[in-house]
Design a protein around this motif. Structure first.
Motif, PDB file in Angstrom:
ATOM      1  N   GLY A  31      -5.425 -14.463  -1.970  1.00 29.97           N
ATOM      2  CA  GLY A  31      -6.226 -13.860  -0.917  1.00 29.97           C
ATOM      3  C   GLY A  31      -7.137 -12.794  -1.493  1.00 29.97           C
ATOM      4  O   GLY A  31      -7.420 -12.768  -2.701  1.00 29.97           O
ATOM      5  N   ASP A  32      -7.612 -11.884  -0.659  1.00 35.47           N
ATOM      6  CA  ASP A  32      -8.496 -10.794  -1.082  1.00 35.47           C
ATOM      7  C   ASP A  32      -7.804  -9.458  -0.857  1.00 35.47           C
ATOM      8  O   ASP A  32      -6.999  -9.313   0.080  1.00 35.47           O
ATOM      9  N   PRO A  33      -8.118  -8.450  -1.689  1.00 31.47           N
ATOM     10  CA  PRO A  33      -7.568  -7.112  -1.426  1.00 31.47           C
ATOM     11  C   PRO A  33      -8.005  -6.623  -0.050  1.00 31.47           C
ATOM     12  O   PRO A  33      -9.130  -6.863   0.386  1.00 31.47           O
ATOM     13  N   LEU A  34      -7.096  -5.932   0.633  1.00 27.58           N
ATOM     14  CA  LEU A  34      -7.385  -5.393   1.961  1.00 27.58           C
ATOM     15  C   LEU A  34      -7.196  -3.885   1.946  1.00 27.58           C
ATOM     16  O   LEU A  34      -6.283  -3.375   1.280  1.00 27.58           O
ATOM     17  N   LEU A  35      -8.048  -3.180   2.687  1.00 32.57           N
ATOM     18  CA  LEU A  35      -7.820  -1.754   2.854  1.00 32.57           C
ATOM     19  C   LEU A  35      -6.480  -1.545   3.548  1.00 32.57           C
ATOM     20  O   LEU A  35      -6.168  -2.212   4.538  1.00 32.57           O
ATOM     21  N   SER A  36      -5.689  -0.654   3.019  1.00 30.85           N
ATOM     22  CA  SER A  36      -4.353  -0.424   3.557  1.00 30.85           C
ATOM     23  C   SER A  36      -4.418   0.168   4.965  1.00 30.85           C
ATOM     24  O   SER A  36      -5.394   0.836   5.340  1.00 30.85           O
ATOM     25  N   ASP A  37      -3.363  -0.082   5.738  1.00 23.38           N
ATOM     26  CA  ASP A  37      -3.259   0.536   7.061  1.00 23.38           C
ATOM     27  C   ASP A  37      -3.168   2.056   6.953  1.00 23.38           C
ATOM     28  O   ASP A  37      -3.388   2.778   7.938  1.00 23.38           O
ATOM     29  N   LEU A  38      -2.822   2.558   5.753  1.00 24.66           N
ATOM     30  CA  LEU A  38      -2.783   4.010   5.542  1.00 24.66           C
ATOM     31  C   LEU A  38      -4.174   4.631   5.611  1.00 24.66           C
ATOM     32  O   LEU A  38      -4.318   5.837   5.793  1.00 24.66           O
ATOM     33  N   MET A  39      -5.206   3.775   5.458  1.00 24.87           N
ATOM     34  CA  MET A  39      -6.593   4.269   5.487  1.00 24.87           C
ATOM     35  C   MET A  39      -7.059   4.397   6.941  1.00 24.87           C
ATOM     36  O   MET A  39      -7.979   3.715   7.392  1.00 24.87           O
ATOM     37  N   ASN A  40      -6.434   5.299   7.702  1.00 25.86           N
ATOM     38  CA  ASN A  40      -6.857   5.496   9.093  1.00 25.86           C
ATOM     39  C   ASN A  40      -8.097   6.386   9.149  1.00 25.86           C
ATOM     40  O   ASN A  40      -8.499   7.006   8.158  1.00 25.86           O
ATOM     41  N   ASN A  41      -8.669   6.459  10.322  1.00 15.67           N
ATOM     42  CA  ASN A  41      -9.961   7.146  10.477  1.00 15.67           C
ATOM     43  C   ASN A  41      -9.893   8.640  10.165  1.00 15.67           C
ATOM     44  O   ASN A  41     -10.900   9.244   9.797  1.00 15.67           O
ATOM     45  N   ASP A  42      -8.726   9.245  10.322  1.00 15.31           N
ATOM     46  CA  ASP A  42      -8.615  10.699  10.124  1.00 15.31           C
ATOM     47  C   ASP A  42      -8.250  11.070   8.689  1.00 15.31           C
ATOM     48  O   ASP A  42      -8.187  12.256   8.356  1.00 15.31           O
ATOM     49  N   ARG A  43      -7.999  10.082   7.862  1.00 20.29           N
ATOM     50  CA  ARG A  43      -7.489  10.378   6.526  1.00 20.29           C
ATOM     51  C   ARG A  43      -8.548  10.998   5.614  1.00 20.29           C
ATOM     52  O   ARG A  43      -8.232  11.809   4.741  1.00 20.29           O
ATOM     53  N   ILE A  44      -9.787  10.591   5.782  1.00 21.30           N
ATOM     54  CA  ILE A  44     -10.874  11.067   4.924  1.00 21.30           C
ATOM     55  C   ILE A  44     -11.951  11.724   5.777  1.00 21.30           C
ATOM     56  O   ILE A  44     -12.402  11.150   6.773  1.00 21.30           O
ATOM     57  N   ASN A  45     -12.344  12.907   5.396  1.00 20.69           N
ATOM     58  CA  ASN A  45     -13.518  13.560   5.992  1.00 20.69           C
ATOM     59  C   ASN A  45     -14.694  13.260   5.064  1.00 20.69           C
ATOM     60  O   ASN A  45     -14.893  13.940   4.056  1.00 20.69           O
TER      61      ASN A  45
END
Length: 380
Positions: free
Chosen positions: A88-102
């Motif tokens: 398959g293809d690499p997927l962004l982890s579910d840990l990458m939620n909208n609030d994680r990075i400013n």
């Protein structure tokens, strides 16, 4: 830049990519300068909008784009260097939620990807035996194929009276008004009253004769509509339509004699006797069976390898990947059942690919073309 890997269960891993501003600032600066050159904004000459304005308008989106590009390229390079084969293809982890990075303020950024690991299979083909079916053509099959060839190379002569087995050119005409669609077409049919009961009325008729039927007289209503150039939607509900069949030509089939001239039409020069011809027909039938039994044999071998190796897939990852990649899968109410089918295809593909790689077998484009030609030649 720092890249780490964490195993997350059966054939699944999380890859963390930590980046500082030094990792992306140079390319981000180039990207913003390229944007600056293209901006056409009132009050400024094209290409001379101040950089602080460019950064305010496009800085965040350019930063997101650059970090996504850099992190993905770094991930793929890491997998290559570490010899990690993925499915398959690499997927962004579910840990990458909208609030994680400013994205506007954070300079050091961590991107997290989930990957599915390609299963490794130990295959020793010498450890088990699989029977291969061999189908020997029966005499009746050979006779039938010879008759098929005779019909294929038959000639035709005009006949005055329609008889069983004759070739008829007829006009099917569904009577009625179909909003501009004419409702009639010419077709060649072979008179076979045993298979098609309506044809019994055509026996003994001459060219120019016509027969009137009710549409309900035909077992295959859709086929008759097709012969008339119509579809069900062209008809009015509740109306009983008449079908007129006009005989335009009658031809009698003349089968070729079993001689050298006929043999050469089928196989070219070199087949001189009936015994040689019959042997060639038998070989062709045998080859056609070999194609089928080869597929069955391959399927049995692959199934046995899957059974003995206990190979598994990163199911949780693949289910998520399929749903993210296809709206069809995301909205499938029977997705678990669908996944079971697809996972079998994946396992079979993995086994076959492993066998090819272990034995250093490479299939080139030319090989596929030549095999396709061989199959077509045998079918024809």
């Amino acid at each position: 830049m720092e890249i780490t890997r964490e195993d997350q269960g059966t054939l699944m891993s999380t890859i963390r990519i930590k980046m500082t501003v030094d990792d992306y600032k140079e390319n981000l600066s180039k990207k913003l300068k390229d944007i600056q050159k293209k901006i056409d904004m009132p009050g400024f000459r094209k290409g001379f909008v101040p950089m602080n304005v460019v950064e305010k308008l496009y800085g965040v989106s350019a930063k997101v784009e650059e970090i996504n590009r850099l992190s993905y390229e770094s991930l793929m390079e890491y997998l290559k260097n570490e010899d990690i084969r993925i499915i398959g293809d690499p997927l962004l982890s579910d840990l990458m939620n909208n609030d994680r990075i400013n994205w506007e303020k954070d300079e050091s950024i961590e991107m997290i990807y989930d990957i599915g690991i390609y299963p490794k299979i130990e295959i020793d083909l010498d450890k088990f035996e699989i029977e291969r079916t061999v189908i020997i053509p029966e005499e009746g099959e050979i006779d039938k194929q010879i008759e098929n060839y005779r019909h294929k190379y038959a000639s035709y002569e005009v006949s005055l009276i329609a008889e069983e087995g004759n070739m008829l050119l007829v006009e099917f005409n569904l009577l009625g008004d179909f909003s501009g669609v004419k409702g009639k077409n010419e077709h060649y049919i072979v008179l076979n009253s045993e298979k098609y009961g309506y044809m019994s009325k055509l026996l003994g008729m001459k060219a120019g004769d016509e027969v009137l039927y009710k549409l309900s007289d035909f077992e295959d209503r859709r086929q008759v509509l097709y012969f008339c150039g119509l579809k069900e939607e062209n008809l009015k509900e509740g109306v009983e339509y008449d079908v007129k069949i006009l005989i335009k030509e009658i031809s009698k089939e003349i089968l070729p004699e079993l001689n050298e001239t006929f043999y050469s039409k089928v196989y070219g020069d070199g087949v001189l006797t009936y015994e040689e011809f019959r042997k060639r027909v038998e070989e062709d039938i045998r080859k056609s069976y070999e194609n089928v039994t080869s597929i069955i044999f391959t399927d049995n071998v692959v199934d046995k390898i899957i059974e003995l190796s206990n190979v598994v897939l990163p199911d949780d990852f693949l289910k998520r990947w399929m749903k993210l990649k296809s709206e069809k899968f995301a909205n499938d109410s029977n997705f678990e059942e669908t996944y079971m089918k697809y996972s079998k295809y994946m396992l079979r593909g993995i086994v076959i690919r492993t066998i090819l790689e272990n034995n250093e077998i490479k299939i080139e484009k030319e090989d596929i073309i030549e095999e396709s030609r061989r199959i077509v030649r045998e079918e024809l």
